[in-house]
Design an enzyme around this catalytic site. Structure first.
Site, PDB file in Angstrom:
ATOM      1  N   GLY A 197      49.426  35.955  95.165  1.00 58.46           N
ATOM      2  CA  GLY A 197      48.259  35.696  95.992  1.00 58.46           C
ATOM      3  C   GLY A 197      48.680  35.147  97.335  1.00 58.46           C
ATOM      4  N   GLN A 253      47.813  30.963 105.457  1.00 60.50           N
ATOM      5  CA  GLN A 253      49.250  30.848 105.243  1.00 60.50           C
ATOM      6  C   GLN A 253      50.037  31.677 106.259  1.00 60.50           C
ATOM      7  OE1 GLN A 253      48.745  31.532 100.775  1.00 60.50           O
ATOM      8  NE2 GLN A 253      50.604  30.281 100.855  1.00 60.50           N
ATOM      9  N   CYS A 295      53.731  27.810  95.064  1.00 63.74           N
ATOM     10  CA  CYS A 295      53.008  28.173  96.285  1.00 63.74           C
ATOM     11  C   CYS A 295      54.012  28.695  97.300  1.00 63.74           C
ATOM     12  CB  CYS A 295      52.268  26.961  96.843  1.00 63.74           C
ATOM     13  SG  CYS A 295      51.346  27.305  98.353  1.00 63.74           S
ATOM     14  N   LEU A 296      53.694  29.806  97.930  1.00 62.81           N
ATOM     15  CA  LEU A 296      54.591  30.370  98.930  1.00 62.81           C
ATOM     16  C   LEU A 296      54.767  29.446 100.127  1.00 62.81           C
ATOM     17  CD1 LEU A 296      53.376  34.065  98.773  1.00 62.81           C
ATOM     18  CD2 LEU A 296      55.530  33.147  97.872  1.00 62.81           C
ATOM     19  N   HIS A 325      43.367  28.858  93.634  1.00 66.58           N
ATOM     20  CA  HIS A 325      44.502  28.420  94.451  1.00 66.58           C
ATOM     21  C   HIS A 325      44.343  28.907  95.894  1.00 66.58           C
ATOM     22  CE1 HIS A 325      48.984  27.679  94.973  1.00 66.58           C
ATOM     23  NE2 HIS A 325      48.730  28.484  95.986  1.00 66.58           N
ATOM     24  N   GLU A 326      44.037  30.197  96.050  1.00 66.25           N
ATOM     25  CA  GLU A 326      43.936  30.761  97.396  1.00 66.25           C
ATOM     26  C   GLU A 326      42.688  30.268  98.131  1.00 66.25           C
ATOM     27  OE1 GLU A 326      46.593  31.889  98.349  1.00 66.25           O
ATOM     28  OE2 GLU A 326      47.511  32.414  96.427  1.00 66.25           O
ATOM     29  N   HIS A 380      43.389  27.063  99.736  1.00 69.14           N
ATOM     30  CA  HIS A 380      44.078  27.210 101.023  1.00 69.14           C
ATOM     31  C   HIS A 380      43.079  27.365 102.164  1.00 69.14           C
ATOM     32  CE1 HIS A 380      48.365  27.219 100.403  1.00 69.14           C
ATOM     33  NE2 HIS A 380      48.283  28.062  99.398  1.00 69.14           N
TER      34      HIS A 380
END
Length: 199
Positions: free
Chosen positions: A75, A80, A118-119, A160-161, A164
């Site tokens: 995701g 991000q 997480c990226l 999660h996204e 963000h």
């Protein structure tokens, strides 16, 4: 969201997850360089709703999917990449999904704890408790309304996204002890990178 837990699957659709081809290290590195990491103020911004459903939005979606796959992750939120718009992409089955202006309208009472990566926090995972299922509402790339139930990994990735897009990281969703451990690991990793490595 980074690829950390393939044991969970979304149950809303048949599990048809195909194996992704191996991404060469140089492509992974190139993708990761485009992703904002902890300390970048854009990660704390609240994204603005999308109002124009045009070619630029389609191009953003394609770019996000490509970076998500190359990183690799399951995701990615537009913030991000430094784009302060309410757009997320994810891929837990065989096709990527783009959700524009996503909103979680209801959540299950049942919760599950799972390790999340997480990226934007490379190499770190923390346990996060989240509702096991959610109902999400949003738009597709053409502006058509979407509303559906998600559970398992799909529900976790959506939450999660969406976090963000509200400027919330997994560090705020875990315990104080786990947050301290994760920050310590990130600091140690940064000091271990040799000068001139380009990382």
């Amino acid at each position: 969201m980074s690829q950390t837990d393939d044991s969970e699957r979304a149950e809303r659709r048949p599990a048809r997850r195909r194996e992704r081809p191996e991404v060469p290290p140089e492509r992974q590195a190139a993708a990761r360089r485009q992703i904002r990491t902890l300390g970048d103020p854009v990660l704390r911004e609240v994204a603005r709703p999308v109002e124009r459903f045009d070619r630029d939005l389609g191009a953003l979606s394609r770019r996000m999917v490509a970076i998500m796959r190359d990183a690799p992750g399951v995701g990615l939120a537009a913030t991000q990449l430094g784009v302060v718009q309410r757009v997320i992409v994810y891929e837990v089955d065989d096709e990527p999904v783009t959700l524009v202006n996503p909103k979680i309208v209801s959540s299950s009472r049942d919760t599950e704890v799972a390790d999340e990566g997480c990226l934007s926090l490379p190499g770190v995972t923390v346990p996060v408790e989240r509702p096991a299922a959610v109902r999400v509402r949003g738009r597709d790339l053409s502006g058509r309304r979407l509303e559906y139930e998600a559970e398992g990994l799909e529900a976790r990735v959506i939450q999660h996204e969406t976090d963000h897009l509200d400027g919330v990281l997994i560090l705020e969703r875990t315990t104080r002890e786990e947050r301290a451990r994760a920050l310590r690991e990130l600091r140690e990793r940064e000091t271990a990178v040799p000068a001139g490595s380009g990382l």
